[in-house]
Design a protein around this motif. Structure first.
Motif, PDB file in Angstrom:
ATOM      1  N   LEU A 156       0.856  -1.178   0.000  1.00  0.00           N
ATOM      2  CA  LEU A 156       0.000   0.000   0.000  1.00  0.00           C
ATOM      3  C   LEU A 156       0.896   1.234   0.000  1.00  0.00           C
ATOM      4  CD1 LEU A 156      -2.552  -1.143   2.750  1.00  0.00           C
ATOM      5  CD2 LEU A 156      -2.707  -1.481   0.273  1.00  0.00           C
ATOM      6  N   LEU A 157       0.801   2.022  -1.051  1.00  0.00           N
ATOM      7  CA  LEU A 157       1.565   3.255  -1.142  1.00  0.00           C
ATOM      8  C   LEU A 157       1.138   4.189  -0.019  1.00  0.00           C
ATOM      9  CD1 LEU A 157       3.687   4.225  -3.231  1.00  0.00           C
ATOM     10  CD2 LEU A 157       1.841   5.499  -4.345  1.00  0.00           C
TER      11      LEU A 157
ATOM     12  N   ASP B 102      -3.010   3.789   0.374  1.00  0.00           N
ATOM     13  CA  ASP B 102      -3.937   3.110  -0.533  1.00  0.00           C
ATOM     14  C   ASP B 102      -4.975   2.321   0.257  1.00  0.00           C
ATOM     15  OD1 ASP B 102      -2.706   3.972  -2.870  1.00  0.00           O
ATOM     16  OD2 ASP B 102      -1.362   2.236  -2.965  1.00  0.00           O
ATOM     17  N   GLU B 103      -6.149   2.205  -0.303  1.00  0.00           N
ATOM     18  CA  GLU B 103      -7.174   1.362   0.320  1.00  0.00           C
ATOM     19  C   GLU B 103      -6.725  -0.092   0.281  1.00  0.00           C
ATOM     20  OE1 GLU B 103     -11.028   1.958  -1.291  1.00  0.00           O
ATOM     21  OE2 GLU B 103     -10.914   4.153  -1.164  1.00  0.00           O
ATOM     22  N   PHE B 104      -7.048  -0.836   1.306  1.00  0.00           N
ATOM     23  CA  PHE B 104      -6.569  -2.205   1.445  1.00  0.00           C
ATOM     24  C   PHE B 104      -7.005  -3.087   0.277  1.00  0.00           C
ATOM     25  CE2 PHE B 104      -6.574  -6.560   3.064  1.00  0.00           C
ATOM     26  CZ  PHE B 104      -5.320  -6.617   3.645  1.00  0.00           C
ATOM     27  N   PHE B 105      -8.169  -2.819  -0.274  1.00  0.00           N
ATOM     28  CA  PHE B 105      -8.677  -3.649  -1.372  1.00  0.00           C
ATOM     29  C   PHE B 105      -8.235  -3.133  -2.749  1.00  0.00           C
ATOM     30  CE2 PHE B 105     -11.633  -4.465   2.132  1.00  0.00           C
ATOM     31  CZ  PHE B 105     -11.535  -5.846   2.200  1.00  0.00           C
ATOM     32  N   PHE B 106      -7.382  -2.115  -2.760  1.00  0.00           N
ATOM     33  CA  PHE B 106      -6.814  -1.606  -4.004  1.00  0.00           C
ATOM     34  C   PHE B 106      -5.301  -1.449  -3.828  1.00  0.00           C
ATOM     35  CE2 PHE B 106     -11.217  -0.243  -4.010  1.00  0.00           C
ATOM     36  CZ  PHE B 106     -11.638  -0.597  -5.284  1.00  0.00           C
ATOM     37  N   PRO B 107      -4.607  -2.566  -3.560  1.00  0.00           N
ATOM     38  CA  PRO B 107      -3.157  -2.489  -3.326  1.00  0.00           C
ATOM     39  C   PRO B 107      -2.392  -2.386  -4.645  1.00  0.00           C
ATOM     40  CG  PRO B 107      -3.858  -4.767  -3.235  1.00  0.00           C
ATOM     41  CD  PRO B 107      -5.108  -3.947  -3.454  1.00  0.00           C
ATOM     42  N   LYS B 108      -1.097  -2.221  -4.513  1.00  0.00           N
ATOM     43  CA  LYS B 108      -0.209  -2.190  -5.671  1.00  0.00           C
ATOM     44  C   LYS B 108       0.769  -3.352  -5.591  1.00  0.00           C
ATOM     45  CE  LYS B 108      -0.610   2.780  -6.481  1.00  0.00           C
ATOM     46  NZ  LYS B 108      -1.793   2.947  -5.637  1.00  0.00           N
ATOM     47  N   GLN B 109       1.450  -3.615  -6.709  1.00  0.00           N
ATOM     48  CA  GLN B 109       2.428  -4.700  -6.788  1.00  0.00           C
ATOM     49  C   GLN B 109       3.709  -4.188  -7.439  1.00  0.00           C
ATOM     50  OE1 GLN B 109      -1.054  -7.222  -8.618  1.00  0.00           O
ATOM     51  NE2 GLN B 109       0.662  -8.607  -8.258  1.00  0.00           N
ATOM     52  N   PRO B 110       4.854  -4.764  -7.075  1.00  0.00           N
ATOM     53  CA  PRO B 110       6.105  -4.391  -7.761  1.00  0.00           C
ATOM     54  C   PRO B 110       6.004  -4.703  -9.250  1.00  0.00           C
ATOM     55  CG  PRO B 110       6.583  -5.578  -5.737  1.00  0.00           C
ATOM     56  CD  PRO B 110       5.104  -5.699  -5.971  1.00  0.00           C
ATOM     57  N   ILE B 111       6.366  -3.746 -10.068  1.00  0.00           N
ATOM     58  CA  ILE B 111       6.349  -3.917 -11.517  1.00  0.00           C
ATOM     59  C   ILE B 111       7.783  -3.858 -12.019  1.00  0.00           C
ATOM     60  CG2 ILE B 111       5.656  -2.880 -13.720  1.00  0.00           C
ATOM     61  CD1 ILE B 111       3.097  -1.951 -12.364  1.00  0.00           C
TER      62      ILE B 111
ATOM     63  N   TRP C 191       5.811   2.761   1.698  1.00  0.00           N
ATOM     64  CA  TRP C 191       4.734   1.784   1.618  1.00  0.00           C
ATOM     65  C   TRP C 191       4.591   0.999   2.910  1.00  0.00           C
ATOM     66  CZ3 TRP C 191       8.871   0.372  -2.051  1.00  0.00           C
ATOM     67  CH2 TRP C 191       9.737  -0.612  -1.582  1.00  0.00           C
ATOM     68  N   ARG C 192       3.436   0.344   3.005  1.00  0.00           N
ATOM     69  CA  ARG C 192       3.212  -0.718   3.987  1.00  0.00           C
ATOM     70  C   ARG C 192       3.000  -1.991   3.192  1.00  0.00           C
ATOM     71  NH1 ARG C 192      -1.713  -2.714   6.721  1.00  0.00           N
ATOM     72  NH2 ARG C 192      -2.901  -0.957   5.845  1.00  0.00           N
ATOM     73  N   GLN C 193       3.886  -2.964   3.394  1.00  0.00           N
ATOM     74  CA  GLN C 193       3.796  -4.202   2.619  1.00  0.00           C
ATOM     75  C   GLN C 193       2.918  -5.211   3.342  1.00  0.00           C
ATOM     76  OE1 GLN C 193       8.106  -4.576   2.659  1.00  0.00           O
ATOM     77  NE2 GLN C 193       7.945  -6.573   3.692  1.00  0.00           N
TER      78      GLN C 193
END
Length: 352
Positions: free
Chosen positions: A235-236, A253-262, A291-293
């Motif tokens: 989460l950014l 970021d909202e917990f249900f809209f996380p990001k991933q390393p690209i 971030w919080r991973q």
């Protein structure tokens, strides 16, 4: 001479781990010439050892609109120059210079004192490396009246030579000062990778801007090394400052809209992570991005070992109650993006 024929080829092969960017090698000074033998390992050369990464103080790059608005002189007072006399003979030191170009036109220059370049000596000693620091805070300053109100780029050519080098092209180095829409401590190359281990671990990177503004996202370079963590989630986040450590979290970021390393398709390329719904997050002069991973594995962020901003890197494994400084010297390849006229160019994907 029998090898100097049309079609002659040779190659070097490196055997390394297939687990990512771990085993690199660099080949320099491949020199093919007649009447050479195994004993022929010395040649007359004077060269820059490293390119100049920036002419700015502290930052590698700052947003153009912030630079234009600033009344301070932001040129560096200690530009690092490293040169080497590769010859087996003493070489006469020569005055050097850094020429600045804007749109192909020479607009300024700095002198590199010869005695300072050679460590206070009157000559360069044989097979010796010299590192010196030069004050660019007086004299030319990047033109703040450049007509482009969105971004600006200035080129430079640095020259520091000896009297009779065999490879005169090695006594120069080239660079570009780019002003766009982000702050950067890193020089754009990842020598290592950095990450925090632990479920719900947090990583925060401190920035101090020239003026308060709003963020629209963060540029991040993830390194494909050891383990593929591109399916891991994070989460950014953005924090304000609390006496030199991350304070209140002002965005996540909202917990249900996380990001991933690209992982990008080329080395040292950044991916821009925008905030949810193209949100703009207002921040003061000093703030933190990171971030919080979700998972415990390290996410392996690019780590620039050429510039040390260890004091600005913080991590926490207890929900932010205790923040710790990084244990390693370097700069994270993480860059906050400031709202600007360039906003419309972000988030547009081109399919090829």
């Amino acid at each position: 001479l029998k090898y100097f024929q049309k079609g002659f080829q040779f190659r070097f092969i490196n055997y390394g781990s297939p687990a990512g960017a771990l085993d690199h090698f660099h080949i320099d000074y491949v020199n093919l010439r007649p009447f050479s033998g195994h004993q022929d390992t010395l040649f007359k050369d004077f060269a820059f050892v490293y390119p100049i990464s920036t002419l700015l103080d502290d930052y590698i790059s700052v947003p153009w609109k912030h630079y234009r608005n600033s009344t301070n002189n932001l040129m560096s007072s200690e530009v690092e120059i490293t040169v080497r006399n590769g010859s087996e003979l003493t070489e006469n030191n020569q005055q050097g210079n850094v020429q600045i170009f804007e749109g192909g036109n020479n607009v300024g220059a700095y002198n590199l004192n010869a005695t300072l370049l050679s460590g206070g000596n009157i000559n360069y000693a044989p097979r010796t490396t010299y590192t010196s620091y030069h004050d660019f805070s007086t004299g030319y300053e990047f033109n703040k009246n450049f007509p482009n109100d969105t971004l600006a780029r200035f080129d430079w050519v640095a020259n520091a030579s000896a009297q009779f080098p065999s490879f005169p092209q090695n006594d120069s180095t080239f660079g570009q000062q780019s002003f766009e829409n982000y702050y950067a401590y890193d020089d754009g190359s990842a020598e290592e990778a950095y990450g925090v281990f632990g479920t719900q671990a947090q990583l925060a990177y401190q920035f101090e801007m020239l003026e308060a503004d709003s963020l629209i996202g963060v540029k991040i370079h993830f390194v494909p090394t050891v383990d593929n963590v591109s399916n891991n989630l994070f989460l950014l986040a953005v924090w304000d400052d609390n006496n030199g450590v991350p304070g209140t979290k002002i965005y996540e970021d909202e917990f249900f809209f996380p990001k991933q390393p690209i992982y990008t398709h080329d080395r040292n390329v950044f991916h821009t992570y925008l905030f949810k719904d193209t949100m703009k997050v207002g921040v003061g002069n000093k703030f933190y991005v990171g971030w919080r991973q979700i998972d415990e594995e390290r996410l392996n962020l690019g780590f620039d070992k050429n510039h040390n901003h260890q004091d600005k890197i913080f991590w926490s494994v207890d929900g932010g109650n205790i923040w710790n400084n990084a244990n390693f010297q370097g700069a994270l390849m993480m860059r906050p993006v400031i709202t600007s006229i360039m906003d419309y160019t972000l988030g547009v994907k081109t399919n090829e």
